[in-house]
Design a protein around this motif. Structure first.
Motif, PDB file in Angstrom:
ATOM      1  N   CYS A  64      -8.267  -2.583 -11.418  1.00  0.00           N
ATOM      2  CA  CYS A  64      -7.378  -1.614 -10.760  1.00  0.00           C
ATOM      3  C   CYS A  64      -6.701  -2.308  -9.590  1.00  0.00           C
ATOM      4  O   CYS A  64      -7.335  -3.072  -8.853  1.00  0.00           O
ATOM      5  CB  CYS A  64      -8.128  -0.381 -10.258  1.00  0.00           C
ATOM      6  N   TRP A  66      -5.071  -0.584  -7.203  1.00  0.00           N
ATOM      7  CA  TRP A  66      -5.101   0.271  -6.030  1.00  0.00           C
ATOM      8  C   TRP A  66      -6.418   0.074  -5.282  1.00  0.00           C
ATOM      9  O   TRP A  66      -7.386  -0.459  -5.843  1.00  0.00           O
ATOM     10  CB  TRP A  66      -4.930   1.750  -6.432  1.00  0.00           C
ATOM     11  N   ARG A  67      -6.449   0.526  -4.064  1.00  0.00           N
ATOM     12  CA  ARG A  67      -7.662   0.402  -3.251  1.00  0.00           C
ATOM     13  C   ARG A  67      -7.893   1.716  -2.514  1.00  0.00           C
ATOM     14  O   ARG A  67      -7.895   1.761  -1.279  1.00  0.00           O
ATOM     15  CB  ARG A  67      -7.514  -0.768  -2.246  1.00  0.00           C
ATOM     16  N   CYS A  68      -8.076   2.771  -3.283  1.00  0.00           N
ATOM     17  CA  CYS A  68      -8.239   4.093  -2.669  1.00  0.00           C
ATOM     18  C   CYS A  68      -9.481   4.114  -1.772  1.00  0.00           C
ATOM     19  O   CYS A  68     -10.551   3.658  -2.191  1.00  0.00           O
ATOM     20  CB  CYS A  68      -8.368   5.156  -3.748  1.00  0.00           C
ATOM     21  N   TYR A  70     -11.318   6.399  -1.059  1.00  0.00           N
ATOM     22  CA  TYR A  70     -12.412   7.236  -1.563  1.00  0.00           C
ATOM     23  C   TYR A  70     -12.865   6.838  -2.966  1.00  0.00           C
ATOM     24  O   TYR A  70     -13.620   7.566  -3.607  1.00  0.00           O
ATOM     25  CB  TYR A  70     -12.007   8.714  -1.565  1.00  0.00           C
ATOM     26  N   CYS A  71     -12.401   5.689  -3.468  1.00  0.00           N
ATOM     27  CA  CYS A  71     -12.742   5.288  -4.835  1.00  0.00           C
ATOM     28  C   CYS A  71     -14.264   5.323  -5.042  1.00  0.00           C
ATOM     29  O   CYS A  71     -15.004   4.756  -4.253  1.00  0.00           O
ATOM     30  CB  CYS A  71     -12.236   3.877  -5.114  1.00  0.00           C
ATOM     31  N   THR A  76     -15.054  -1.234 -10.635  1.00  0.00           N
ATOM     32  CA  THR A  76     -14.062  -1.320 -11.717  1.00  0.00           C
ATOM     33  C   THR A  76     -12.763  -1.974 -11.240  1.00  0.00           C
ATOM     34  O   THR A  76     -11.826  -2.116 -12.008  1.00  0.00           O
ATOM     35  CB  THR A  76     -13.721   0.075 -12.294  1.00  0.00           C
ATOM     36  N   TRP A  77     -12.674  -2.358  -9.956  1.00  0.00           N
ATOM     37  CA  TRP A  77     -11.430  -2.959  -9.462  1.00  0.00           C
ATOM     38  C   TRP A  77     -11.169  -4.323 -10.106  1.00  0.00           C
ATOM     39  O   TRP A  77     -10.034  -4.696 -10.354  1.00  0.00           O
ATOM     40  CB  TRP A  77     -11.497  -3.162  -7.942  1.00  0.00           C
ATOM     41  N   GLY A 112     -10.692   4.579 -15.920  1.00  0.00           N
ATOM     42  CA  GLY A 112     -10.950   3.280 -15.291  1.00  0.00           C
ATOM     43  C   GLY A 112     -11.644   3.443 -13.965  1.00  0.00           C
ATOM     44  O   GLY A 112     -12.273   4.471 -13.716  1.00  0.00           O
ATOM     45  N   GLY A 113     -11.358   2.450 -13.158  1.00  0.00           N
ATOM     46  CA  GLY A 113     -10.310   1.439 -13.126  1.00  0.00           C
ATOM     47  C   GLY A 113      -8.929   2.072 -13.422  1.00  0.00           C
ATOM     48  O   GLY A 113      -8.745   3.269 -13.348  1.00  0.00           O
ATOM     49  N   ASN A 141      -3.436   6.348 -12.805  1.00  0.00           N
ATOM     50  CA  ASN A 141      -2.713   6.640 -11.558  1.00  0.00           C
ATOM     51  C   ASN A 141      -1.200   6.530 -11.780  1.00  0.00           C
ATOM     52  O   ASN A 141      -0.428   6.792 -10.869  1.00  0.00           O
ATOM     53  CB  ASN A 141      -3.180   5.736 -10.408  1.00  0.00           C
ATOM     54  N   LYS A 164      -2.195  11.623  -5.590  1.00  0.00           N
ATOM     55  CA  LYS A 164      -3.051  11.424  -4.413  1.00  0.00           C
ATOM     56  C   LYS A 164      -2.520  12.178  -3.196  1.00  0.00           C
ATOM     57  O   LYS A 164      -3.206  12.961  -2.613  1.00  0.00           O
ATOM     58  CB  LYS A 164      -3.163   9.942  -4.087  1.00  0.00           C
TER      59      LYS A 164
HETATM   60  S1  SF4 Z   1     -10.000   3.284  -9.795  1.00  0.00           S
HETATM   61 FE1  SF4 Z   1      -8.803   5.136  -9.276  1.00  0.00          FE
HETATM   62  S2  SF4 Z   1      -9.713   5.862  -7.347  1.00  0.00           S
HETATM   63 FE2  SF4 Z   1     -10.394   3.704  -7.658  1.00  0.00          FE
HETATM   64  S3  SF4 Z   1      -8.883   2.476  -6.529  1.00  0.00           S
HETATM   65 FE3  SF4 Z   1      -8.177   2.621  -8.659  1.00  0.00          FE
HETATM   66  S4  SF4 Z   1      -6.774   4.403  -8.659  1.00  0.00           S
HETATM   67 FE4  SF4 Z   1      -7.995   4.523  -6.813  1.00  0.00          FE
END
Ligand code: SF4
Length: 277
Positions: A64, A66-68, A70-71, A76-77, A112-113, A141, A164
């Motif tokens: 992934c 993104w770096r949310c 609250y992930c 899974t990143w 995912g991810g 996303n 989001k």
């Molecule tokens: S897996 Fe989903 S919640 Fe986690 S960083 Fe990626 S988009 Fe955001």
């Protein structure tokens, strides 16, 4: 049952998994991504009822961008944390559940991810699933939605789209990325009348500003193809993963939202003409 099957199956995506694909040479990763003949999966879970209609088999992809903040699955990143699985093997696994999924009006969800990090693998998996008459749901996303051709979108029965926050600045602070590509993908799905279920994670102090939620609701309501909105209360189940991975977790002191706050958010979505739960 083979070792690969044992490790691929997980009781839940909350199992911490790291470095399972680290032995795969970089060149092989690149060629797998280009061909889609191999994917990197965190796990397969079965029996879920919250990731699309009916009972679902869920393939959790690794990777992934993104770096949310609250992930709940930061393991899974990284794609190399996933198990390398050929598309043939994934289809063979899915075939075992074909009759049951149809009987229970369920299907395959790829989550995912971020699945579209491996869009060619996902395309092949969905094409095979639809070939078996299995309902397909893509949990994304949306950032890489433009990687999917129209033909590929024809193999998707439903998109679970994570929205989001509407405010671009806040979105960047929350995820590290822009929300414009996600919105563009949502509009494209709307033009194709491909159903969307919106997923909205409600985090006190981050995504609960009523004005911002109302803007997201207005955007989703105007699309015309959003069948439902799931307001998902933030939780701390992923906190241990951040710690074990040595990542700085900024939400240690954030509490889950109250039932009242969740209901207030649902009302804002309902005010935009949507079904919200
Ligand atoms: S897996 Fe989903 S919640 Fe986690 S960083 Fe990626 S988009 Fe955001």
């Amino acid at each position: 049952m083979s070792t690969e099957q044992v490790t691929l199956q997980a009781k839940s995506p909350f199992e911490l998994r790291v470095n399972l694909g680290k032995e795969v040479p970089e060149a092989d990763v690149r060629s797998a991504l280009a061909s889609g003949d191999m994917g990197f999966l965190h796990s397969f879970t079965t029996g879920a009822t919250v990731d699309g209609p009916g009972v679902r088999v869920v393939a959790w992809t690794a990777g992934c961008m993104w770096r949310c903040l609250y992930c709940h699955n930061p393991d899974t990143w990284t794609m190399s944390n996933g198990i390398p699985v050929t598309v043939a093997k994934a289809v063979e696994e899915l075939r075992k559940y074909r009759q049951g999924l149809k009987a229970m009006a369920g299907g395959l969800t790829v989550s995912g991810g971020e699945p579209l990090m491996q869009h060619r693998f996902v395309e092949k998996l969905f094409a095979a699933a639809r070939g078996m008459g299995i309902h397909t749901a893509l949990d994304t996303n949306g950032y890489y939605g433009d990687r999917l051709s129209d033909a590929a979108l024809d193999t998707v029965s439903l998109v679970l789209l994570d929205l989001k926050t509407s405010d671009p600045e806040r979105h960047r602070a929350l995820t590290g990325m822009d929300n414009a590509p996600t919105h563009a993908f949502a509009r494209r799905l709307a033009a194709r009348r491909l159903p969307i279920w919106v997923r909205y994670v409600l985090v006190p102090g981050l995504t609960d500003d009523p004005e911002d939620v109302a803007k997201t609701a207005a955007f989703a309501g105007a699309l015309g193809n959003v069948e439902r909105v799931d307001v998902l209360p933030f939780h701390q189940m992923g906190q241990f993963k951040w710690k074990k991975l040595g990542l700085e977790y900024k939400l240690e002191h954030t509490s889950p939202p109250s039932n009242e706050l969740v209901e207030q958010a649902c009302v804002l979505f309902r005010n935009a003409g949507l079904k919200a739960y």
